[in-house]
Design a protein around this motif. Structure first.
Motif, PDB file in Angstrom:
ATOM      1  N   TRP A 150       0.876  -1.189   0.000  1.00 38.95           N
ATOM      2  CA  TRP A 150       0.000   0.000   0.000  1.00 38.95           C
ATOM      3  C   TRP A 150       0.903   1.225   0.000  1.00 38.95           C
ATOM      4  N   THR A 151       0.756   2.026  -1.025  1.00 38.93           N
ATOM      5  CA  THR A 151       1.625   3.191  -1.165  1.00 38.93           C
ATOM      6  C   THR A 151       0.932   4.419  -0.591  1.00 38.93           C
ATOM      7  N   VAL A 152       1.606   5.079   0.313  1.00 44.18           N
ATOM      8  CA  VAL A 152       1.086   6.348   0.841  1.00 44.18           C
ATOM      9  C   VAL A 152       2.128   7.420   0.554  1.00 44.18           C
ATOM     10  N   ALA A 153       1.651   8.606   0.210  1.00 40.53           N
ATOM     11  CA  ALA A 153       2.557   9.729  -0.063  1.00 40.53           C
ATOM     12  C   ALA A 153       1.958  10.975   0.561  1.00 40.53           C
ATOM     13  N   PHE A 154       2.805  11.704   1.223  1.00 37.71           N
ATOM     14  CA  PHE A 154       2.362  12.939   1.861  1.00 37.71           C
ATOM     15  C   PHE A 154       3.256  14.078   1.391  1.00 37.71           C
ATOM     16  N   GLU A 155       2.733  15.250   1.487  1.00 33.34           N
ATOM     17  CA  GLU A 155       3.574  16.419   1.286  1.00 33.34           C
ATOM     18  C   GLU A 155       3.410  17.315   2.490  1.00 33.34           C
ATOM     19  N   ALA A 156       4.504  17.728   3.079  1.00 30.66           N
ATOM     20  CA  ALA A 156       4.472  18.599   4.261  1.00 30.66           C
ATOM     21  C   ALA A 156       5.082  19.933   3.883  1.00 30.66           C
ATOM     22  N   ARG A 157       4.307  20.971   4.141  1.00 29.85           N
ATOM     23  CA  ARG A 157       4.777  22.319   3.815  1.00 29.85           C
ATOM     24  C   ARG A 157       4.960  23.111   5.103  1.00 29.85           C
ATOM     25  N   ASP A 158       5.959  23.947   5.104  1.00 30.31           N
ATOM     26  CA  ASP A 158       6.202  24.777   6.279  1.00 30.31           C
ATOM     27  C   ASP A 158       6.815  26.081   5.801  1.00 30.31           C
ATOM     28  N   ASP A 159       6.717  27.110   6.653  1.00 32.57           N
ATOM     29  CA  ASP A 159       7.238  28.408   6.235  1.00 32.57           C
ATOM     30  C   ASP A 159       8.762  28.418   6.179  1.00 32.57           C
ATOM     31  N   TYR A 160       9.411  27.638   7.040  1.00 31.34           N
ATOM     32  CA  TYR A 160      10.878  27.652   7.015  1.00 31.34           C
ATOM     33  C   TYR A 160      11.458  26.307   6.623  1.00 31.34           C
ATOM     34  N   GLY A 161      10.815  25.272   7.022  1.00 26.85           N
ATOM     35  CA  GLY A 161      11.375  23.993   6.619  1.00 26.85           C
ATOM     36  C   GLY A 161      10.876  22.881   7.517  1.00 26.85           C
ATOM     37  N   VAL A 162      10.611  21.749   6.890  1.00 24.78           N
ATOM     38  CA  VAL A 162      10.171  20.570   7.611  1.00 24.78           C
ATOM     39  C   VAL A 162      11.397  19.691   7.828  1.00 24.78           C
ATOM     40  N   ALA A 163      11.476  19.106   9.016  1.00 26.59           N
ATOM     41  CA  ALA A 163      12.588  18.192   9.266  1.00 26.59           C
ATOM     42  C   ALA A 163      12.538  17.053   8.251  1.00 26.59           C
ATOM     43  N   ALA A 164      13.712  16.668   7.794  1.00 27.07           N
ATOM     44  CA  ALA A 164      13.748  15.632   6.745  1.00 27.07           C
ATOM     45  C   ALA A 164      13.271  14.299   7.284  1.00 27.07           C
ATOM     46  N   ALA A 165      13.456  14.083   8.588  1.00 30.11           N
ATOM     47  CA  ALA A 165      13.036  12.817   9.165  1.00 30.11           C
ATOM     48  C   ALA A 165      11.632  12.965   9.709  1.00 30.11           C
ATOM     49  N   ALA A 166      10.772  12.061   9.336  1.00 29.60           N
ATOM     50  CA  ALA A 166       9.401  12.074   9.829  1.00 29.60           C
ATOM     51  C   ALA A 166       9.052  10.668  10.263  1.00 29.60           C
ATOM     52  N   ARG A 167       8.008  10.585  11.047  1.00 28.91           N
ATOM     53  CA  ARG A 167       7.571   9.272  11.509  1.00 28.91           C
ATOM     54  C   ARG A 167       6.247   8.953  10.848  1.00 28.91           C
ATOM     55  N   LEU A 168       6.117   7.722  10.476  1.00 28.44           N
ATOM     56  CA  LEU A 168       4.836   7.258   9.972  1.00 28.44           C
ATOM     57  C   LEU A 168       4.300   6.278  11.007  1.00 28.44           C
ATOM     58  N   VAL A 169       3.214   6.656  11.644  1.00 29.22           N
ATOM     59  CA  VAL A 169       2.626   5.809  12.668  1.00 29.22           C
ATOM     60  C   VAL A 169       1.615   4.898  11.979  1.00 29.22           C
ATOM     61  N   VAL A 170       1.882   3.627  12.017  1.00 30.46           N
ATOM     62  CA  VAL A 170       1.015   2.661  11.350  1.00 30.46           C
ATOM     63  C   VAL A 170       0.328   1.842  12.428  1.00 30.46           C
ATOM     64  N   THR A 171      -0.976   1.908  12.461  1.00 31.69           N
ATOM     65  CA  THR A 171      -1.732   1.145  13.429  1.00 31.69           C
ATOM     66  C   THR A 171      -2.467   0.047  12.672  1.00 31.69           C
ATOM     67  N   THR A 172      -2.264  -1.148  13.126  1.00 34.16           N
ATOM     68  CA  THR A 172      -2.935  -2.279  12.487  1.00 34.16           C
ATOM     69  C   THR A 172      -4.037  -2.750  13.414  1.00 34.16           C
ATOM     70  N   ALA A 173      -5.227  -2.790  12.894  1.00 31.79           N
ATOM     71  CA  ALA A 173      -6.352  -3.342  13.641  1.00 31.79           C
ATOM     72  C   ALA A 173      -6.753  -4.612  12.928  1.00 31.79           C
ATOM     73  N   SER A 174      -6.355  -5.714  13.510  1.00 37.65           N
ATOM     74  CA  SER A 174      -6.656  -6.979  12.841  1.00 37.65           C
ATOM     75  C   SER A 174      -7.646  -7.761  13.674  1.00 37.65           C
TER      76      SER A 174
END
Lengths: 566, 685
Positions: free
Chosen positions: B281-305
């Motif tokens: 499953w491909t997810v893509a986000f774009e984060a915009r900020d006035d000065y800059g977004v940190a290059a490292a981000a976290r993707l919180v994946v919750t699985t409800a099985s």
């Protein structure tokens, strides 16, 4: 003529005394002077008296030959007039006079004046009534030519500013609030008229401005005052959102509302006087009633209602369903502009796409004064005067839908407009100030009580001297003045004349046209004009010359007498 | 020739040469420094002279003796005899003196050091270089200050601002360069360091920057007065040299950092249904900020099985690194569904968490991938009802009691160690059960499993589980049961302490608490190897649990209208008498128009209003630009006669006024003639 006769009598007496003295002298003189000398002296006395009289009252030169006088006023073209008033441009006439009255005195026999330029100032209008006025106005100057600021406005209430622009049909006109922001804009109609809407805020005064896009601007003084709460009896046939939101608005707006809604089976939510009688209705200024409630009223109550309306009570009849013929007839008998044959509801749009489409019952008869119209210009409420009161009909079925859709202010404005228009008028009359007071010109204040004062912006107080109910006041500075009448304070705004040139020109033009349209019945004084007094200086010179010669002659004679004595 | 004279014959030239050499070395350097600093040159010259003198002094008789002995063999190490008092010499010494003096006199002519040519040349070269350096050094000229205009008339003798410069050093995370401004008004990122450099003429005794809100920045005196501060919030200030009239207000706006905005680029919809057989499953986000977004981000994946009530949640955090410009970073990844635990039916929820330089942490929108369960075989809508809920994997309280009683019976046959071990095992069971109940009271988890607190009733008394007892226990390690009922954490107000949990009514809560207390005592006794002492507590706990089980009504406090109780006697009878014909009173509208009116009266131009009321109103006014309002108010306070200032303040106060609900004014009454007219036409109808 009395003064002339008295003068003549005095002079005759002086001549007689002179003669007696001369003759007495001659008798007492040891050596009799020659008789020719006495005769000369005796003859000279009346001559001197006549010359003195003619100096004081020179003989008239005869009536003026030209009965028409060309008067140059502000904006007159140069060299076209006989005399120029102070406002006329330089070089418009050879003679300049301080006002029209002076000019008419200098030109007795004037029957008509021909006014050139924009028209007569207020100062000259009274005098101009004594002669015929001919006035061919030039085309009005382009720009604002009329502006009607609102009368006193309740806090938060919407108000309308009407006006007219000349020479700029379709021009964009904007209303600016005291912060300088555009709150409303409209295009002028074909005849130049426009209506702008603003909203008042807290009690006090506020100076709005009407601005012609790319042109001039004029101040719009708005006086916001909270008056005594209007007492409203709201009788609803059933609970519903209309009652709910109307009640909410009334509580917020400070309306003394008594609301009653029937819940069926004789249950009446709320308290209201029952039955309606003349005495109970006198406690209210406005009764709001719908068709269901009307159907439940007895004949006596209907009669009391009609009588109360004639006595000044306001009555708003709400249509909540297609009107049965009986109700319609009953309302028409009350004087309400009710009619219409349509049975279904029709859509009424009050604004743009985000405003919900309301339902309007087709129950209005033509001939009423429109109280409200939708965006397409179709009236949905109207009223008619009935005696001292007013009877209105309200055909919007679901105006309350405006509130939950986010247009509560619109609902409030509709309710406020209806209440303010129809409710019983204020018992006491407030003093009034003439329109557009201008610095340095007479402002009329009418209806002020004794001891009323005007407080200027710089704090100076001027006591008014009413004469026949009205008093004149000449403002010295522009700005907000306050008419202090007892405990009441009525602010009014004084404008610099230069700030509203278009309005002033239009006022001069209209006033002069009114003068010109008056039937030409010159007053008797003008019909038989006083003869022009002739010049008195030749007579004075002759008098001085004769008196000097006589003095020399008598001196010489006395010397001769003294020589003879020796 | 006496001895001193003889010595002086050699030492004097040596002294002269050494002194002169030192002077020749030091003087040019000193002279060169004169170009830069005359006092320093004089000091250097004096030091050179002292050094020359000290150096010359070293060439004394001892030096001469050593030098003669060292250089001239003719001296025969007896040079000191040359300069000794002849009277003190013995005969042998005199003989030796006579021997050497002749040779020395002939040989030793010049004993002085040679001229230090190299050093002199180096010194002169250095001096020349120094001169060149001083002359050619790029003068550390200070940038000229921008001219200032404070709007006050210059009065001779009164300090006035003549030059100004504003240096703005934005916070490092913004990545913006420091910049110099010629004006004293600026718009800067919040947290910037602001440095003022000001010049006054004449110099005041003291100077400060006075902010309208009371802040003060004291300027350090000097030819150029300097002050600095870190700007956290916007402000209006004026430069206030002591003894000078107040000048113009300046304005510095602190532009707050905006948190990043996360936009989902893929997938299109928030809820995506998984296709059969989908593994990634491909997810893509774009984060915009006035000065800059940190290059490292976290993707919180919750699985409800799982399905129905047996849903397990598992949360994973993946580290993503973004691509693209700092102000618009793109984060994309492809999630491996089996690796994320989504094998059967269930949901996969992905949420991006980004940070920016100002440490704003922003969670993006949640994206859900849903895999629907296969259709139930029954297809009757009863699938929920027939779904089997597995029992809790816990020993029940009753089982604990049975076990303890059995242990007591077998006591004689067991060794003390085995007895203690079994008692402790029962104590473990008791502890697990206690923790489960404590969990429900809002207590800490302590790793206990999630069983219904009352599930022990369904558990048969002798139901001793073993792996081969003929029924399924569910996959080990994955607690399938009870999580759906973990309602306290989900819906209740689970505060830090269990006492404040509002899941149970107070009575049940108290019973449950007591039961847990009893279990605690029982557990303690069991772990201590004393089942007999534990039994009363365990029995009491069982009784309490049974009471709770019978009385349990879980409810959640709701907020809303409280309707009066229904009169059952009157209900459905149609009787309406005694119904009070009143309507509820409307709550008063909030909003103080009177205060606003008083404030407006202070500025509307009619008379003089209450300025204190105006200040009170402005302090609480919600306006778009409070600084402009403060500046206008300050201008009017300073110059009450300024009509333009008043007009400006009036406009701003008008903007701050809210519009009250539309009121209704009474229309003006008719005049006497008007009344007669209206009466006449009204009566005619």
């Amino acid at each position: 003529m009395t003064a002339e006769r008295w003068t003549a009598a005095l002079l005759a007496l002086a001549v007689a005394v002179g003669w007696i003295r001369l003759i007495g002298w001659r008798r007492a003189a040891p050596a009799r002077p020659p008789a020719g000398r006495l005769a000369l002296l005796l003859t000279a006395q009346p001559v001197l008296a006549v010359l003195l009289f003619l100096t004081l009252y020179p003989p008239p030169t005869g009536p003026a030959t030209d009965p028409e006088l060309a008067v140059a006023t502000r904006g007159a073209s140069p060299g076209s007039a006989d005399i120029a008033l102070p406002e006329a441009p330089r070089g418009s006439a050879p003679v300049r006079v301080p006002d029209l009255a002076t000019a008419l005195r200098a030109h007795p026999g004037t029957r008509r004046i021909r006014v050139l330029g924009q028209g007569l100032e207020p100062r000259d209008r009274d005098v101009a009534r004594t002669v015929g006025v001919a006035f061919v106005p030039a085309a009005p100057r382009p720009g604002l030519v009329a502006l009607a600021p609102p009368a006193r406005v309740a806090p938060g209430a919407p108000f309308r500013v009407g006006g007219q622009v000349a020479g700029a049909a379709g021009a964009r006109v904007e209303l600016l609030d005291p912060a300088g922001r555009v709150v409303d804009a409209a295009g002028a109609a074909q005849d130049g008229s426009f209506v702008l809407q603003g909203a008042a805020r807290v009690p006090g005064v506020a100076l709005f401005r009407v601005r012609l896009r790319g042109g001039e601007a004029a101040p719009v003084p708005v006086v916001v005052t909270a008056s005594a709460p209007v007492r409203v009896l709201y009788l609803a046939g059933a609970p519903g959102p209309e009652v709910k939101y109307w009640r909410r608005w009334a509580a917020d707006a400070g309306i003394a509302a008594t609301v009653s809604q029937t819940a069926g089976a004789g249950i009446d939510l709320g308290e209201h006087p029952s039955p309606l009688t003349a005495a109970t209705l006198a406690r209210f200024d406005l009764v709001v009633l719908d068709d269901r409630r009307w159907a439940g009223l007895g004949g006596g109550e209907r009669g009391a209602l009609a009588a109360a309306v004639r006595g000044g009570l306001g009555l708003l009849l709400r249509v909540t369903a297609p009107l049965p013929a009986g109700v319609r007839a009953g309302w028409a008998a009350l004087g309400a502009p009710v009619g219409g044959a349509g049975r279904g509801g029709k859509p009424a749009r009050l604004g743009g796409a985000d405003v919900p489409v309301l339902t309007r019952w087709d129950a209005l008869a033509p001939g009423g004064v429109t109280l409200g119209r939708d965006a397409a210009g179709v009236p949905f409420a109207a009223w008619r005067a009935r005696g001292l009161g007013r009877v209105g009909v309200w055909t919007l079925a679901d105006a309350a839908a405006l509130v939950p859709s986010g247009h509560g202010e619109r609902f409030d404005a509709l309710s406020a407009d209806a209440v303010a228009t129809l409710a019983r008028p204020a018992a006491s009359r407030t003093p009034s100030v003439s329109d557009w007071p201008v610095v340095g010109e007479r402002t009329t204040v009418c209806g002020a009580g004794p001891g009323a004062q005007v407080v200027a912006p710089d704090g100076t107080r001027v006591a008014l001297l009413p004469d026949g109910g009205c008093a004149g006041y000449w403002p010295r500075t522009a700005g907000w003045h306050v008419l202090a009448d007892g405990s009441a304070r009525l602010p009014f705004h004084v404008t610099e004349a230069a700030a509203i040139p278009g309005l002033r020109a239009a006022d001069r033009r209209a006033a002069t046209l009114r003068l010109a349209a008056m039937p030409g019945d010159p007053t008797p004084a003008a019909a038989a004009p006083a003869p022009i007094p002739g010049a008195s200086w030749p007579w004075l010179l002759a008098f001085l010359a004769v008196a000097a010669a006589l003095w020399w002659f008598e001196r010489r004679g006395r010397g001769a007498i003294s020589v003879e004595k020796r | 020739m006496s001895a001193p004279d003889r010595a002086a014959r050699w030492t004097r030239p040596a002294k002269r040469r050494a002194g002169v050499a030192t002077l020749v070395i030091g003087a040019p350097l000193a002279a060169a420094t004169a170009l830069w600093s005359l006092p320093l040159a004089i000091v250097l010259l004096a030091a050179t002279a002292v050094a020359a003198w000290r150096r010359a002094r070293r060439f004394d008789r001892r030096w001469l003796v050593r030098r003669l002995d060292a250089r001239h063999a003719a001296a025969q190490d007896s040079a000191d005899l040359l300069f000794a008092d002849p009277a003190t010499l013995g005969p042998l010494q005199r003989l030796q003196l006579a021997r050497v003096s002749q040779g020395i006199a002939e040989e030793a002519t010049d004993l002085a050091d040679p001229w230090p040519v190299g050093r002199i040349a180096a010194a002169w070269l250095a001096a020349g270089a120094l001169v060149a350096a001083i002359l050619l050094w790029p003068a550390a000229r200070e940038e000229p200050l921008a001219p200032s205009d404070e709007g006050v008339a210059r009065v001779p003798g009164v300090p006035a601002l003549t030059g100004q410069r504003l240096r703005v050093v934005p916070p490092a995370y913004t990545g913006l360069p420091a910049r110099d401004l010629a004006t004293l008004d600026a718009r800067v990122p919040a947290g910037s360091r602001i440095e003022w450099t000001l010049a006054f003429d004449p110099a005041p005794a003291a100077a400060a920057l006075a902010f309208l809100d009371g802040r003060r920045v004291v300027l350090a005196p000097g030819a150029r007065w300097r002050g600095a501060t870190t700007l956290v919030r916007s402000g209006l200030y004026r430069v206030a040299p002591a003894g000078a009239p107040a000048g113009r207000l300046h304005r510095i706006d602190a532009v707050a950092d905006q948190p990043p905005r996360v936009v989902v680029r893929a997938p299109r919809e928030t809820l995506t249904l998984a296709t059969p057989g989908q593994r990634g499953w491909t997810v893509a986000f774009e984060a915009r900020d006035d000065y800059g977004v940190a290059a490292a981000a976290r993707l919180v994946v919750t699985t409800a099985s799982g399905e129905g009530e047996q849903v397990t949640f598992r949360e994973r955090t993946l580290a993503l690194s973004g691509s693209g410009a700092a102000t618009a970073r793109r984060f994309a990844t492809t999630l491996d569904l089996p690796a994320m635990g989504l094998t059967g039916a269930g949901d996969l929820i992905a949420q991006l968490v980004v940070t920016d330089g100002a440490r704003h942490v922003v969670r993006g929108p949640s994206l859900i991938l849903r895999r629907k369960p296969p259709q139930s075989d029954l297809g009757t809508g009863l699938d929920v009802g027939v779904r089997v809920a597995l029992p809790a994997y816990l020993t029940s309280q009753r089982q604990v009691i049975i076990d303890a009683q059995a242990l007591l019976r077998e006591r004689r046959r067991l060794s003390p160690a085995a007895f203690l071990a079994r008692a402790q095992r029962i104590g473990d069971d008791q502890g697990a059960l206690r923790m489960r109940y404590g969990n429900f009271l809002g207590g800490e988890t302590e790793g206990a499993s999630n069983a219904m607190p009352t599930s022990d009733a369904e558990a048969p008394a002798a139901d001793v589980h073993s792996p081969d007892d003929g029924h399924d226990h569910g996959p080990a390690g994955t607690p399938l049961v009870g999580r759906a009922e973990d309602v306290l954490g989900e819906f209740g107000h689970a505060h830090d302490e269990g006492e404040a949990a509002t899941l149970f009514d107070p009575e049940t809560h108290a019973r449950l608490t007591e039961a847990v207390d009893q279990m605690w005592q029982s557990e303690g006794a069991l772990r201590g190897g004393d089942p007999a002492r534990a039994l009363p507590f365990a029995n009491r706990a069982l009784v309490l649990i049974k009471q709770v089980q019978q009385a349990t009504r879980v409810f959640l406090a709701k907020v809303g209208s409280e309707l009066p109780p229904i009169d059952a006697a009157r209900r459905m009878t149609g009787k309406r008498d005694d119904i009070a014909p009143t309507m509820l009173a409307l709550p008063a509208r909030d909003g103080d128009e009177a205060a606003a009116a008083r404030a407006w009266a202070a500025v509307d131009g009619v008379g003089r209003g209450d300025t204190a009321a105006l200040d009170r109103f402005l302090a609480g006014a919600a306006v778009r630009d409070p600084l402009a309002l403060a500046a206008a108010r300050d201008a009017v306070r300073r110059d009450p006669a300024c009509a333009a200032c008043r007009a400006r303040l009036r406009g701003l106060v008008w903007e701050a006024l809210s519009r009250p609900p539309a009121g209704a004014a009474r229309r003006a009454g008719a005049s006497a003639a008007g009344r007669r007219y209206l009466d006449a036409i009204g009566g005619a109808r």
